[in-house]
Enzyme design. Structure first.
Site, PDB file in Angstrom:
ATOM      1  CB  ALA A 113      -0.869  -0.176   1.217  1.00 35.77           C
ATOM      2  CB  SER A 114      -0.092   4.658  -0.649  1.00 31.66           C
ATOM      3  OG  SER A 114      -0.670   4.421   0.715  1.00 31.66           O
TER       4      SER A 114
ATOM      5  CB  ALA B 285       3.282  -0.133   5.777  1.00 29.28           C
ATOM      6  CD  GLN B 286       6.721  -4.513   1.306  1.00 32.54           C
ATOM      7  OE1 GLN B 286       6.403  -3.769   0.238  1.00 32.54           O
ATOM      8  NE2 GLN B 286       7.808  -5.235   1.498  1.00 32.54           N
TER       9      GLN B 286
ATOM     10  CG  ASP C 182      -9.540   1.728   3.655  1.00 33.56           C
ATOM     11  OD1 ASP C 182     -10.562   1.777   3.127  1.00 33.56           O
ATOM     12  OD2 ASP C 182      -8.196   1.270   3.691  1.00 33.56           O
TER      13      ASP C 182
END
Length: 525
Positions: free
Chosen positions: A133-134, A136-137, A291
């Protein structure tokens, strides 16, 4: 120099958005002349794409080119259809997060830096990224428990350099918001600068992964007795500023409809449970997962909904919760006068507006509901119409309510995919009516009285100090009335110097914009 760099960054971003075809998709209706002009220019420089390219694809490409901060901005703007229009907001919602993963070695280095131990010591195995994601991963890993058995965990790791990049890009966002505020008075009701403040605060919290872990813990406490909903457990020993480790969720993602059908679970009951859970969190707790798209929701083997990725969360204070409960309850009872009064009591509509006229406008929102079937009525859509009509009455934008409305639309969408005949209002009643009764009924009034007594007690304790301050202020005002307001020479010099500096940088910024525009125009020609 920061201001100059921000303007250069903004111009470059506009260029990318034009090239990728995002600007040409902006709504025409009600657009100010500069936007209309920008759309005409954008048509000349938009790059050719294969037929059938979707707008969400164009948005994804543009924001991907601009970087993680812009992806986060896009995610945030999905909650603000009043700014970007409903169509683009929908496309941004579909965008979610589409970022390339970063190397696993960098993730391991970040974990070691934040936890002080190498990954091989902390985990028995550590896999490649499974989602990026923008901010973190996520990696799948295993750990060994005290009983000697191993268990799977999910490890979320911050993206390298994202804090520094976001800090710089934030200057660009503020520059754009202040420019619009200054030159387009009609847009001030959108509270763009305050919205950037909200984005900045949200992103800072999301980049501090210990706080996300704390959010999981708080929501888990709030929902521990709720039926059919839970959060993954946090492994605090393997959680730090740059990584959070949590229980691995074995379940079916709610975007995998075929697998959900094959599981044999009662999807109608799951849909009811989902909307009821969200409403409990928002109205009862004032703290909700903001979200809740299908990729962040799992259905485990017992039919329990498990929510992950709590980087974006919404909070509603007691006034907002009471406001939400009263307007929903008021629409259910068709008491438009009371709904109008609630808006004025909350201070959302200016006091110089007419309550009766506002109630009439609310009737235009509510009456069509009663001519439609329950399956056709969306609670999120009702709130969207409500916010649309309030624009006529100069209602100031309430970002926290827009975040709630956006999340409600997403949750309703998930529920309707689970059950195409989903009756939103029937599912919501077991939660909305008791919570509304609690907040606005006798119990709510008693709570208000207790809060008032506490506030009075605090005021009484501060009374001596307040009296001293009032006396000093009275003496100062009397002195100014007789002698006028005087500033010392040093203060006057500093104010003059600051004003000259501000004007100088404004002129420089305008020259930079003009020169850049000329270069771009020459390039096009």
């Amino acid at each position: 120099m920061t201001k100059i760099r921000a303007w250069f960054s903004l111009i470059a971003a506009v260029w990318v958005l034009m090239r990728e075809g995002v600007v040409t998709a902006l709504p025409d209706e009600g657009a100010p002349p500069p936007v209309v002009t920008a759309k005409r220019i954008a048509k000349l420089i938009e790059r050719r794409r294969p037929p059938g390219t979707t707008q969400s694809k164009k948005l994804g490409d543009a924001l991907g080119r601009l970087g993680p901060s812009w992806v986060k901005l896009g995610q945030f703007l999905a909650t603000r259809p009043d700014i970007v229009g409903k169509s683009i907001a929908h496309d941004l919602e579909l965008l979610q997060d589409r970022m390339e993963s970063f190397p696993t070695d960098q993730a391991k280095a970040a974990i070691r830096a934040t936890l002080g131990k190498p990954v091989d010591v902390l985990f028995t195995s550590f896999g490649e990224p499974i989602a990026a994601a923008s901010i973190a991963q996520v990696h799948k890993a295993t750990v060994q428990g005290k009983d000697g058995n191993t268990r799977n965990v999910a490890v979320k790791v911050i993206r390298p350099g994202v804090r520094e990049r976001f800090a710089w890009d934030l200057h660009t966002f503020y520059t754009a918001a202040r420019f619009v505020d200054r030159w387009f008075p009609v847009a001030r009701r959108l509270m763009l600068v305050q919205s950037v403040d909200m984005l900045a605060e949200s992103a800072r919290l999301e980049m501090e992964l210990r706080l996300e872990a704390a959010a999981f813990s708080e929501m888990a406490d709030n929902t521990k007795d709720d039926p059919g909903f839970r959060l993954p457990a946090i492994d605090w020993q393997r959680t730090g500023r740059d990584c959070v480790t949590m229980e691995w969720v074995d379940g079916i993602k709610m975007n995998n409809h075929a697998a959900l059908v094959e599981s044999g679970h009662d999807l109608n009951a799951v849909a009811d449970n989902l909307i009821q859970s969200f409403l409990r969190h928002a109205i009862r707790d004032g703290f909700f997962h903001a979200d809740m798209h299908p990729g962040n929701l799992f259905l485990d083997k017992d039919g329990i909904i498990v929510a992950v990725d709590l980087g974006i969360a919404g909070r509603l204070g007691k006034p907002e919760r009471r406001f939400l409960a009263e307007i929903l309850y008021g629409f259910i009872r068709k008491d438009y006068r009371r709904v109008a009064e609630v808006h004025f009591e909350a201070g959302y509509v200016p006091g110089d507006k007419d309550v009766e006229s506002f109630a009439q406008a609310l009737r235009a929102v509510g009456e069509p509901i009663y001519g439609a079937t329950a399956e056709d009525i969306e609670m999120g859509g009702l709130l969207a119409l409500l916010f649309d009509i309030t624009e006529v009455f100069e209602m100031r934008t309430q970002p926290q309510l827009l975040l709630l409305q956006k999340t409600m639309v997403v949750v309703e969408g998930v529920a309707r995919r689970l059950n195409p005949d989903f009756n939103m209002w029937q599912a919501a009643k077991p939660v909305v009516i008791p919570q509304a009764t609690r907040l606005i009924g006798p119990i709510g009034r008693i709570d208000e009285g207790i809060e008032g007594v506490k506030a009075f007690g605090q005021l009484a304790r501060q009374a001596p100090e307040l009296a001293k301050r009032a006396e000093r202020l009275s003496v100062a005002v009397d002195s100014m009335a007789v002698n006028g307001l005087h500033l010392d020479d040093d203060t006057i010099k500093r104010l003059a110097k600051a004003q000259r500096r501000e004007r100088r940088w404004d002129r420089v910024a305008l020259w930079v914009i003009a020169i850049s525009a000329a270069i771009y125009t020459a390039t096009i020609l």
